[in-house]
Design a protein around this motif. Structure first.
Motif, PDB file in Angstrom:
ATOM      1  N   ALA A   1       0.812  -1.216   0.000  1.00 26.64           N
ATOM      2  CA  ALA A   1       0.000   0.000   0.000  1.00 26.64           C
ATOM      3  C   ALA A   1       0.847   1.268   0.000  1.00 26.64           C
ATOM      4  N   ASP A   2       2.018   1.251   0.628  1.00 26.13           N
ATOM      5  CA  ASP A   2       2.846   2.460   0.634  1.00 26.13           C
ATOM      6  C   ASP A   2       3.372   2.762  -0.763  1.00 26.13           C
ATOM      7  N   THR A   3       3.755   1.718  -1.509  1.00 26.97           N
ATOM      8  CA  THR A   3       4.221   1.907  -2.881  1.00 26.97           C
ATOM      9  C   THR A   3       3.083   2.389  -3.770  1.00 26.97           C
ATOM     10  N   ALA A   4       1.889   1.811  -3.583  1.00 31.55           N
ATOM     11  CA  ALA A   4       0.734   2.233  -4.376  1.00 31.55           C
ATOM     12  C   ALA A   4       0.360   3.677  -4.087  1.00 31.55           C
ATOM     13  N   ALA A   5       0.478   4.088  -2.831  1.00 32.63           N
ATOM     14  CA  ALA A   5       0.198   5.484  -2.475  1.00 32.63           C
ATOM     15  C   ALA A   5       1.178   6.416  -3.170  1.00 32.63           C
ATOM     16  N   ASP A   6       2.452   6.032  -3.215  1.00 31.74           N
ATOM     17  CA  ASP A   6       3.442   6.820  -3.956  1.00 31.74           C
ATOM     18  C   ASP A   6       3.048   6.923  -5.427  1.00 31.74           C
TER      19      ASP A   6
ATOM     20  N   LYS B   1       0.251   9.378  -6.143  1.00 34.44           N
ATOM     21  CA  LYS B   1       0.668  10.745  -5.850  1.00 34.44           C
ATOM     22  C   LYS B   1       1.798  11.215  -6.755  1.00 34.44           C
ATOM     23  N   GLY B   2       2.470  10.261  -7.434  1.00 37.39           N
ATOM     24  CA  GLY B   2       3.612  10.625  -8.260  1.00 37.39           C
ATOM     25  C   GLY B   2       4.831  10.976  -7.437  1.00 37.39           C
ATOM     26  N   THR B   3       5.050  10.263  -6.325  1.00 41.41           N
ATOM     27  CA  THR B   3       6.201  10.504  -5.452  1.00 41.41           C
ATOM     28  C   THR B   3       7.026   9.225  -5.325  1.00 41.41           C
ATOM     29  N   GLY B   4       8.100   9.282  -4.543  1.00 43.36           N
ATOM     30  CA  GLY B   4       8.935   8.106  -4.351  1.00 43.36           C
ATOM     31  C   GLY B   4       9.564   7.650  -5.660  1.00 43.36           C
ATOM     32  N   ALA B   5       9.282   6.415  -6.041  1.00 44.15           N
ATOM     33  CA  ALA B   5       9.845   5.844  -7.270  1.00 44.15           C
ATOM     34  C   ALA B   5       9.145   6.335  -8.527  1.00 44.15           C
ATOM     35  N   PHE B   6       8.106   7.141  -8.385  1.00 41.87           N
ATOM     36  CA  PHE B   6       7.286   7.551  -9.528  1.00 41.87           C
ATOM     37  C   PHE B   6       7.390   9.065  -9.732  1.00 41.87           C
ATOM     38  N   THR B   7       7.645   9.472 -10.969  1.00 45.71           N
ATOM     39  CA  THR B   7       7.840  10.889 -11.268  1.00 45.71           C
ATOM     40  C   THR B   7       6.547  11.615 -11.602  1.00 45.71           C
ATOM     41  N   ALA B   8       5.450  10.859 -11.751  1.00 47.34           N
ATOM     42  CA  ALA B   8       4.143  11.451 -12.054  1.00 47.34           C
ATOM     43  C   ALA B   8       3.062  10.506 -11.543  1.00 47.34           C
ATOM     44  N   PRO B   9       1.854  11.004 -11.276  1.00 46.25           N
ATOM     45  CA  PRO B   9       0.762  10.123 -10.844  1.00 46.25           C
ATOM     46  C   PRO B   9       0.503   9.017 -11.861  1.00 46.25           C
ATOM     47  N   GLN B  10       0.286   7.814 -11.344  1.00 46.75           N
ATOM     48  CA  GLN B  10       0.101   6.637 -12.193  1.00 46.75           C
ATOM     49  C   GLN B  10      -1.382   6.239 -12.240  1.00 46.75           C
ATOM     50  N   PRO B  11      -1.874   5.820 -13.429  1.00 41.49           N
ATOM     51  CA  PRO B  11      -3.303   5.488 -13.580  1.00 41.49           C
ATOM     52  C   PRO B  11      -3.641   4.088 -13.091  1.00 41.49           C
TER      53      PRO B  11
ATOM     54  N   GLY C   1      16.374  -6.414  -0.800  1.00 41.60           N
ATOM     55  CA  GLY C   1      15.316  -6.929  -1.654  1.00 41.60           C
ATOM     56  C   GLY C   1      15.550  -6.645  -3.124  1.00 41.60           C
ATOM     57  N   SER C   2      14.679  -7.215  -3.950  1.00 37.67           N
ATOM     58  CA  SER C   2      14.796  -7.056  -5.395  1.00 37.67           C
ATOM     59  C   SER C   2      14.693  -5.589  -5.792  1.00 37.67           C
ATOM     60  N   PRO C   3      15.397  -5.178  -6.862  1.00 38.14           N
ATOM     61  CA  PRO C   3      15.236  -3.812  -7.362  1.00 38.14           C
ATOM     62  C   PRO C   3      13.777  -3.547  -7.725  1.00 38.14           C
ATOM     63  N   ASN C   4      13.288  -2.358  -7.422  1.00 44.13           N
ATOM     64  CA  ASN C   4      11.908  -1.960  -7.731  1.00 44.13           C
ATOM     65  C   ASN C   4      10.873  -2.807  -7.005  1.00 44.13           C
ATOM     66  N   SER C   5      11.215  -3.247  -5.804  1.00 43.79           N
ATOM     67  CA  SER C   5      10.257  -4.009  -4.987  1.00 43.79           C
ATOM     68  C   SER C   5       9.760  -3.160  -3.836  1.00 43.79           C
ATOM     69  N   GLY C   6       8.629  -3.567  -3.272  1.00 48.02           N
ATOM     70  CA  GLY C   6       8.133  -2.912  -2.074  1.00 48.02           C
ATOM     71  C   GLY C   6       9.069  -3.118  -0.902  1.00 48.02           C
ATOM     72  N   THR C   7       9.717  -4.284  -0.850  1.00 47.15           N
ATOM     73  CA  THR C   7      10.707  -4.531   0.196  1.00 47.15           C
ATOM     74  C   THR C   7      11.805  -3.483   0.144  1.00 47.15           C
ATOM     75  N   GLU C   8      12.290  -3.169  -1.071  1.00 43.81           N
ATOM     76  CA  GLU C   8      13.349  -2.176  -1.205  1.00 43.81           C
ATOM     77  C   GLU C   8      12.896  -0.810  -0.696  1.00 43.81           C
ATOM     78  N   VAL C   9      11.659  -0.425  -1.029  1.00 40.55           N
ATOM     79  CA  VAL C   9      11.124   0.856  -0.557  1.00 40.55           C
ATOM     80  C   VAL C   9      11.147   0.908   0.968  1.00 40.55           C
ATOM     81  N   ILE C  10      10.615  -0.126   1.595  1.00 39.41           N
ATOM     82  CA  ILE C  10      10.563  -0.166   3.057  1.00 39.41           C
ATOM     83  C   ILE C  10      11.966  -0.201   3.651  1.00 39.41           C
ATOM     84  N   ALA C  11      12.861  -0.998   3.067  1.00 42.45           N
ATOM     85  CA  ALA C  11      14.211  -1.132   3.605  1.00 42.45           C
ATOM     86  C   ALA C  11      14.939   0.203   3.612  1.00 42.45           C
ATOM     87  N   LEU C  12      14.859   0.943   2.520  1.00 42.98           N
ATOM     88  CA  LEU C  12      15.555   2.220   2.448  1.00 42.98           C
ATOM     89  C   LEU C  12      14.972   3.231   3.434  1.00 42.98           C
TER      90      LEU C  12
END
Length: 320
Positions: free
Chosen positions: A95-100, A103-113, A149-160
């Motif tokens: 859910a944290d990655t999906a929220a990013d 919103k177009g934040t974190g790993a995403f440079t613009a809001p995703q559809p 964790g794997s690159p571009n994974s939710g685990t990586e987001v949380i770990a960092l």
């Protein structure tokens, strides 16, 4: 730390005969209009992959005109990217990655559809270290060899985020390796890694393999000390929880951080298909529970609670 033997590895093997893995062919893309649906999951020894195989089997059996394939991926960030690009139709994500993403934040440079079909079970953050590394806190990972964790994974987001919450610079203060869970488990066994971070349902078969093989040579690290900083920086999506001792045979419960999982699709998916997929999860939830125990935590009451990720109009129609 000494562990009792646990036996939860048979689940994944059973699912290999139930539609897991394989290449995508003839998929319906982001609109979900084709006869083959691709489900973006995660590492092959993680819960996403197991439940994705179970969902694929349900689609094959109960959704006329559609067939499904569960694909192994790097998980959350990659899964959302695949859904947006039309390479996958359905995706598991934290859910944290999906929220990013919305919103177009974190790993995403613009809001995703993307749109949500349901809130699922919770992911439990595991930090496990070789006992001989002397790691008893996240801050003690300084200077250690750590798989995030794997690159571009939710685990990586949380770990960092967790490393930062402990006052560490992930790029300088740890010897960070971005590895899949199978590679990570092997690294701890071989002694090429000191610790791992993993976010997954309980139990995760790859973690079961690790603790069964290594016993008291590995230790679970408590995470309650970094939770306040995580919540202050990123909000209440990070919740207090415990990994119960029954999950992996630990001597006691381990304080941890829990994040909900979502099932998401492209905003352009056909509304009837989105409604049918949502209904499928709840009409046949008992079958998913047989696939993996985490499905027991999927509830109709919590499923629509996907904010800030909007529900797909089809899912909204199902929930009424």
């Amino acid at each position: 730390m000494r562990f009792r033997l646990v036996t939860a590895l048979a689940v994944t093997a059973a699912l290999l005969a139930a539609g897991c893995g394989g290449d995508r062919s003839g998929a319906g893309g982001g609109t979900g209009g084709g006869t083959r649906l691709s489900i973006a999951t995660g590492n092959t020894t993680g819960v996403y992959y197991v439940l994705g195989g179970g969902l694929a089997e349900l689609i094959d059996k109960h959704l006329p005109g559609h067939r499904a394939t569960a694909e192994a991926t790097g998980a959350s960030v990659e899964n959302i990217q695949r859904v947006v690009r039309g390479q996958s139709d359905i995706a598991f994500t934290l859910a944290d990655t999906a929220a990013d993403a919305v919103k177009g934040t974190g790993a995403f440079t613009a809001p995703q559809p993307i749109r949500a079909l349901a809130r699922l079970y919770g992911n439990y953050t595991h930090v496990i270290a070789r006992t001989d590394a002397g790691i008893t806190s996240v801050a003690a990972l300084r200077g250690k060899r750590v798989s995030t964790g794997s690159p571009n994974s939710g685990t990586e987001v949380i770990a960092l985020r967790m490393l930062a919450a402990a006052g560490l610079d992930p790029g300088k203060d740890v010897e960070r390796q971005a590895l899949s869970l199978p590679e990570t488990v092997q690294g701890l066994k071989d002694g090429t890694l000191d610790a791992l971070v993993w976010s997954g349902g309980l139990p995760t078969s790859g973690i079961t393999d690790l603790v069964t093989s290594m016993g008291d040579e590995v230790t679970f690290v408590p995470l309650n000390d970094v939770l306040p900083a995580m919540r202050a920086a990123h909000g209440p999506v990070y919740a207090e929880g415990v990994i119960p001792k029954a999950a992996y045979g630990t001597p006691s419960d381990v304080p941890t951080i829990v994040v909900p999982n979502l099932l998401v699709v492209n905003a352009g998916m056909d509304a009837k298909l989105a409604e049918d997929l949502t209904r499928l999860v709840f009409d046949h939830k008992a079958d998913l529970e047989k696939v993996h125990a985490s499905a027991r935590d999927i509830t109709l009451a919590d499923a629509p609670e996907t904010d800030p990720v909007p529900l797909h109009e089809g899912a909204r129609k199902f929930y009424g």
